[in-house]
Design a protein around this motif. Structure first.
Motif, short mmCIF file in Angstrom:
data_model
loop_
_atom_site.label_atom_id
_atom_site.label_comp_id
_atom_site.label_asym_id
_atom_site.label_seq_id
_atom_site.Cartn_x
_atom_site.Cartn_y
_atom_site.Cartn_z
N ALA A 45 0.83 -1.21 0.00
CA ALA A 45 0.00 0.00 0.00
C ALA A 45 0.86 1.26 0.00
O ALA A 45 0.58 2.22 -0.72
N VAL A 46 1.93 1.27 0.79
CA VAL A 46 2.83 2.42 0.84
C VAL A 46 3.53 2.60 -0.50
O VAL A 46 3.70 3.73 -0.99
N THR A 47 3.95 1.50 -1.12
CA THR A 47 4.59 1.57 -2.44
C THR A 47 3.66 2.22 -3.45
O THR A 47 4.07 3.11 -4.21
N ASP A 48 2.40 1.78 -3.49
CA ASP A 48 1.44 2.37 -4.41
C ASP A 48 1.18 3.84 -4.11
O ASP A 48 0.99 4.65 -5.03
N ALA A 49 1.16 4.20 -2.84
CA ALA A 49 0.95 5.60 -2.48
C ALA A 49 2.09 6.48 -2.99
O ALA A 49 1.87 7.57 -3.52
N LEU A 50 3.32 6.00 -2.84
CA LEU A 50 4.48 6.76 -3.31
C LEU A 50 4.48 6.89 -4.82
O LEU A 50 4.71 7.97 -5.37
N LEU A 51 4.22 5.78 -5.52
CA LEU A 51 4.18 5.82 -6.98
C LEU A 51 3.06 6.72 -7.47
O LEU A 51 3.22 7.49 -8.42
N GLY A 52 1.91 6.63 -6.81
CA GLY A 52 0.78 7.46 -7.21
C GLY A 52 1.03 8.94 -7.01
O GLY A 52 0.56 9.77 -7.79
N ALA A 53 1.77 9.28 -5.97
CA ALA A 53 2.04 10.69 -5.67
C ALA A 53 2.81 11.37 -6.79
O ALA A 53 2.66 12.58 -7.01
N VAL A 54 3.66 10.63 -7.50
CA VAL A 54 4.43 11.22 -8.60
C VAL A 54 3.95 10.70 -9.95
O VAL A 54 4.65 10.79 -10.96
N ALA A 55 2.71 10.14 -9.97
CA ALA A 55 2.09 9.67 -11.20
C ALA A 55 2.99 8.71 -11.98
O ALA A 55 3.16 8.81 -13.19
N ALA A 56 3.55 7.74 -11.25
CA ALA A 56 4.48 6.78 -11.86
C ALA A 56 3.86 5.41 -12.04
O ALA A 56 4.57 4.42 -12.22
N GLY A 57 2.54 5.32 -11.99
CA GLY A 57 1.90 4.02 -12.16
C GLY A 57 1.62 3.36 -10.82
O GLY A 57 1.43 4.04 -9.81
N ASP A 58 1.61 2.03 -10.82
CA ASP A 58 1.39 1.31 -9.57
C ASP A 58 2.33 0.12 -9.48
O ASP A 58 3.13 -0.12 -10.38
N ILE A 59 2.22 -0.60 -8.38
CA ILE A 59 3.15 -1.70 -8.12
C ILE A 59 3.08 -2.77 -9.20
O ILE A 59 4.09 -3.37 -9.57
N GLY A 60 1.87 -3.00 -9.75
CA GLY A 60 1.72 -4.01 -10.80
C GLY A 60 2.37 -3.62 -12.11
O GLY A 60 2.73 -4.48 -12.92
N THR A 61 2.55 -2.32 -12.33
CA THR A 61 3.21 -1.84 -13.54
C THR A 61 4.66 -2.30 -13.59
O THR A 61 5.17 -2.70 -14.64
N PHE A 62 5.32 -2.25 -12.44
CA PHE A 62 6.73 -2.60 -12.37
C PHE A 62 6.97 -4.06 -12.02
O PHE A 62 7.96 -4.66 -12.44
N PHE A 63 6.07 -4.61 -11.20
CA PHE A 63 6.26 -5.99 -10.71
C PHE A 63 4.99 -6.81 -10.94
O PHE A 63 4.26 -7.12 -10.00
#
Length: 206
Positions: A45-63
């Protein structure tokens, strides 16, 4: 934009025969969380929050869960990538607020340790990390763990503040060398002035 907010959510069902990890901590419990990786619902959840804050996608995009490389992987790997993304975007974490929703195990006895661990993983102070736990009363989710995370980021105006520790150490060494040269130069100048126009008799110094 000087400030950004990111929101993340994840959920996993409990499963017998797997270790339980939440917030980077190994927790003694009869069941763990089912997932392609280690199932750490809080770090996801924290990973997705960080990625979302800079509009970098989500955890599933990278992994993606279809990639066998991430089978049973530690979720700190995912978190590290998110940290790199926000650093690349020129932001730093101001605070993190997480709410866990689960019936068991009880989080309050280990919440302090969990905060410390998450702060270490994020390289921030524990006093800007909040972890709360609620029970899913009446929702029929007693066999599921959920995590909601919110992060606040602030733009770093000085890009040099985002240097790696190696670069900082190297810059400090260079600065120390410059200071030493200046001090030596001043001392040499003082010595010349003393030779030409003595201010005091060095023999009197005790």
């Amino acid at each position: 934009m000087s400030m950004r907010i990111g929101q993340g959510y994840d959920s996993h069902s409990f499963k017998a025969g797997v270790p339980l990890r939440i917030g980077g901590l190994a927790i003694d419990h009869p069941e763990g969380l089912a997932g392609h990786s280690d199932g750490d619902v809080l770090l996801h959840a924290v990973t997705d929050a960080l990625l979302g804050a800079v509009a970098a996608g989500d955890i599933g995009t990278f992994f993606p869960p279809s990639d066998p490389r991430w089978k049973d992987a530690e979720s700190s790997i995912f978190l590290n990538l998110a940290l790199e993304e926000i650093q690349h975007a020129g932001y730093q974490i101001m605070n993190v607020d997480v709410t866990l929703v689960l019936s068991q195990p009880k989080i309050s006895p280990i919440a302090g340790e969990m905060r410390e661990r998450l702060a270490i993983l994020l390289d921030i102070l524990p006093n800007v990390v909040s972890i709360k736990a609620k029970t899913p009363e009446g929702l029929g989710l007693d066999h599921v763990a959920q995590a909601h995370a919110v992060v606040l980021l602030e733009r770093v105006e000085d890009p040099s503040a985002l240097k790696s520790m190696t670069a900082v150490i190297e810059s400090q060494r260079q600065l120390e060398d410059v200071v030493k040269d200046l001090v030596n130069e001043v001392h040499r100048g003082d010595q010349k002035r003393r030779t030409v126009v003595p201010v005091f008799d060095t023999e009197d110094i005790t």
